[in-house]
Structure formats: C-alpha cells, structure tokens
Design an enzyme around this catalytic site. Structure first.
Site, short mmCIF file in Angstrom:
data_model
loop_
_atom_site.label_atom_id
_atom_site.label_comp_id
_atom_site.label_asym_id
_atom_site.label_seq_id
_atom_site.Cartn_x
_atom_site.Cartn_y
_atom_site.Cartn_z
N CYS A 86 -34.63 -23.19 5.60
CA CYS A 86 -34.73 -21.77 5.93
C CYS A 86 -34.79 -21.00 4.62
CB CYS A 86 -33.52 -21.28 6.69
SG CYS A 86 -32.87 -22.47 7.87
N GLU A 148 -33.83 -10.46 9.41
CA GLU A 148 -35.10 -11.10 9.12
C GLU A 148 -36.02 -11.10 10.34
OE1 GLU A 148 -33.50 -14.58 6.09
OE2 GLU A 148 -33.81 -15.13 8.19
#
Length: 227
Positions: A86, A148
């Site tokens: 990630c 995000e």
C-alpha cells in the site's frame, strides 16, 4: 500547515515524509501536490486534504494472497497486518499519467520493489490489473492518519521476495480460510490490521478472490466506492 515534531520517529521513514503526494478532490481530479507528511496529519485531513493512493493484492499461482505485517518503524499503522503493498503515486511525470491508471501502476511496481524486493522485471505495470477505487478516512493515532482515494490493483504471479525490514516486519501467503482466521484474531484484539484492508476484506475481497481468473466483471473505473 501545522508543525509536528518527527524527532522520535524512524530516520528512514522520516526521509520518506518529504515525498510529494498527489492532492485530489473527491472525484479524484488532481488539484495539486503536498508532502507525504502533510497529507498524513490528522489536522490537515480534518480540513479535507485528500491524496491518491493504491493497494496491491498479489496472489501466487496457488491463489494464495501475499500479506505483509508493517514494520514497527512505520509512522502510520505500525505492526499492522495488511495486503501485499500500500503506498502512493508521487507527483512526478511518470506517476501522474492518468491514462488507464498507468501512473498508479508504475508507482505500484516501484513500491513492490522498495518494500518487498520484487525485481521490477518480474511485475510489469501491464501485469498489474486496476479494478476500482475506494475512498476512506482513518486515524492511526492522535497525530497521524489516512485520507485517500485508493486504487485497487490485482496481480497474479509467482514472485521473488526480499523484503526491506525497515518497511516489513513479516510476510506470509494465506488461503481464504487462513485470512478468515486472521480477521477473527483481529476482531478479538490478538493482532492489528490496517483499516483499509479491513474495509476491503469485509466488502469486496472474497468475491474478487473467488473470481481471480474472471476479474473483468468487477472492473469499474467510473465509480468511487465511499467507505
């Protein structure tokens, strides 16, 4: 932007805080750039600062998913179990390119190498499948957090691993049943998992996993799932 001391934090992870992330609006339209540090301060997140990110789910040819446990040096969600990789595309020409999310897929290739030591030639951007996007917000602690729009990327390939201990504490390949056990352990508080991985595992992951060879039906580049 608020002043936050990083004196107590890991030196290498602090250096990464200077990287420039891509600022976006709620529809994933680029509106500027900001340091990784400023993108991850809760104080800025509460004011609406939002950046572009990605989550890689890498499966081997036995259909097992590669998980990592984030190192204790990580500034957000240290020691948490999560999906393969990630991170964030950076505000540079290679990773800003939006056509078919090629910039994000190049960033994923870069971070698979940086975190897991997977040679760049083993996973090309063309072998990274972009499924959809997820918008989420989560606090790591009183200072740091995430906000995000996360590009969900799938890879099916056997790879060579040589993880960086500053990034990764441990890793393992899991079957669906083993991941279910891990999620139950997390629910009992025996281990910690990242919030984005929990969201994806509880919503889409198992359905996608059941259809690894038929993922086209789940490709949706229009919708952003608000979590």
């Amino acid at each position: 932007m608020p002043e936050v001391s990083t004196d107590e934090l890991d030196e290498r992870q602090v250096q990464l805080l200077a990287e420039m992330c891509i600022l976006i609006d709620e529809n994933d339209r680029r509106i500027g750039a900001e340091t990784k540090k400023n993108c991850h301060l809760n104080e800025n997140i509460e004011r609406g600062l939002l950046h572009r990110a990605f989550s890689v789910f890498l499966f081997n040819t036995e259909n097992k998913l590669l998980l990592q446990q984030r190192s204790d040096a990580k500034i957000t969600f240290p020691g948490c179990f999560t999906n393969t990789c990630c991170s964030h595309p950076l505000n540079n020409p290679r990773e800003l390119e939006e056509n078919n999310a090629i910039g994000v897929r190049r960033a994923a290739q870069r971070r698979l190498k940086a975190e897991l030591g997977i040679p760049m030639e083993e996973v090309s951007p063309e072998e990274i499948n972009y499924l959809t996007r997820i918008h989420y917000k989560a606090q790591s602690d009183g200072i740091w957090g995430e906000h995000e729009i996360d590009y969900i990327l799938f890879v099916k390939k056997n790879v060579t691993l040589n993880p960086d201990p500053n990034e990764i504490k441990s890793y393992c390949y899991v079957s669906k049943e083993e991941l279910e056990e891990l999620l139950e352990k997390a629910a009992r508080g025996e281990i910690k998992i990242t919030p984005w991985f929990q969201i994806i595992a509880e919503t889409f992951l198992f359905r996608w996993w059941d259809n690894l060879n038929h993922l086209n039906q789940f490709v949706d580049h229009e919708k952003i799932h608000r979590m």
